[in-house]
Design an enzyme around this catalytic site. Structure first.
Site, short mmCIF file in Angstrom:
data_model
loop_
_atom_site.label_atom_id
_atom_site.label_comp_id
_atom_site.label_asym_id
_atom_site.label_seq_id
_atom_site.Cartn_x
_atom_site.Cartn_y
_atom_site.Cartn_z
N SER A 1 0.67 -0.67 0.08
CA SER A 1 -0.11 -0.06 -0.49
C SER A 1 0.90 1.62 0.13
O SER A 1 2.15 1.38 0.70
CB SER A 1 -1.34 0.26 1.52
N TYR B 1 -1.36 -0.04 10.00
CA TYR B 1 -1.22 -0.65 9.29
C TYR B 1 0.20 -0.27 8.18
O TYR B 1 0.09 -0.86 6.91
CB TYR B 1 -3.01 0.57 8.29
#
Ligand code: NAP
Length: 242
Positions: free
Chosen positions: A140, A153
């Site tokens: 990501s 995350y």
């Protein structure tokens, strides 16, 4: 037969990847955790288009579940192997670090990073034996840039990028490539609670990406055309660089 296994293939990016890899002629193993109805829909869509698909539900964050599922699949497929592995399953549990609970930290790291480890370690042997394989990890932008509210995350995705680069060097002599894809904002269930109207202003292309656009990139990395690309992190974010 050479199969492709897509973790988190029941929805969002994983679904788009499963459909796209099937169109490349690969039989697909669709992994998911609990949403059987969605996974059945993906399977039906692949079969309606003339492809081959099967379901293999398991929790990537559980080493026992991974072992049992792969063992079952291997027993049912004595002459087949997983040649393309898409480590796509992922979750968000956002919170500011000061409020973050142990559970929020561990669940996100367990799914993204430990899930990658348990499953890839298990499937690597067959790829090395066959001297061919493709491993594509869904990272990501958050793992490159770091995003506030996503310390868990961002850490998991950054670690996944490090693992991608290290493993790529270990297995390159056996023609197994390992790459990561780093999407920015892509329209899916994971991002449906975000304020798209506001956030898209940050994106030079002024829109969220589509799962199909990510799937096209993954399909290229899985193809023979990408045989000399390994250890890379390819961003796909509409120009939203760090
Ligand atoms: P999504 O729509 O929320 O779908 C998540 C998928 O992962 C579902 O298929 C879900 O299965 C599966 N899953 C979750 N935890 C799992 C577990 N422990 N074991 C097995 N499967 C599990 O998410 P998405 O937006 O498609 O995201 C896919 C990947 O892209 C994730 O790794 C995410 O971090 C990454 N990503 C997304 C974006 C974005 O903007 N959407 C941006 C950058 C990176 P069930 O259906 O059974 O729940």
């Amino acid at each position: 037969m050479k199969y492709a296994l897509v973790t988190g293939g029941s929805r969002g990016l994983g679904k788009a990847v499963a459909l796209r890899l099937s169109r490349m002629g690969l039989p697909i193993v669709i992994n998911y955790r609990s949403n059987q109805a969605s996974a059945e829909e993906v399977k039906a869509e692949i079969e309606a288009a003339g492809g081959i698909a099967e379901l293999l539900p398991f929790d990537v964050a559980s080493p026992q579940a991974v072992e049992e599922a792969v063992e079952k699949w291997t027993a049912e497929h004595p002459d087949d192997y997983i040649d393309v592995l898409i480590n796509n399953a992922g979750i968000r549990m956002d919170n500011l670090m000061i409020f973050m609970q142990n559970e929020q930290w561990h669940n996100v790291v367990d799914t993204t990073l430990n899930g990658f480890f348990y499953l890839t370690r298990r499937l690597l042997k067959d790829m090395l034996t066959h001297r061919h394989g493709r491993i594509i990890n869904m990272a990501s932008l958050s793992g490159i840039k770091g995003l506030p509210g996503q310390v868990n995350y961002s850490a998991a995705k950054a670690a996944l990028i490090g693992a991608t680069k290290a493993l790529a060097q270990e297995v390159a002599p056996r023609k197994v490539t390992v790459n990561a894809v780093a999407p920015g904002f892509i329209a899916s269930d994971m991002t449906k609670d975000l304020n798209e109207g506001e956030l898209k202003k940050l994106v030079p292309m002024n829109r969220f990406g589509k799962p199909d656009e990510v799937a096209a990139l993954v399909a290229f990395l899985a193809s023979d055309d990408a045989a000399y690309i390994t250890g890379e992190v390819v961003s796909i974010n509409g120009g939203l660089y760090t």
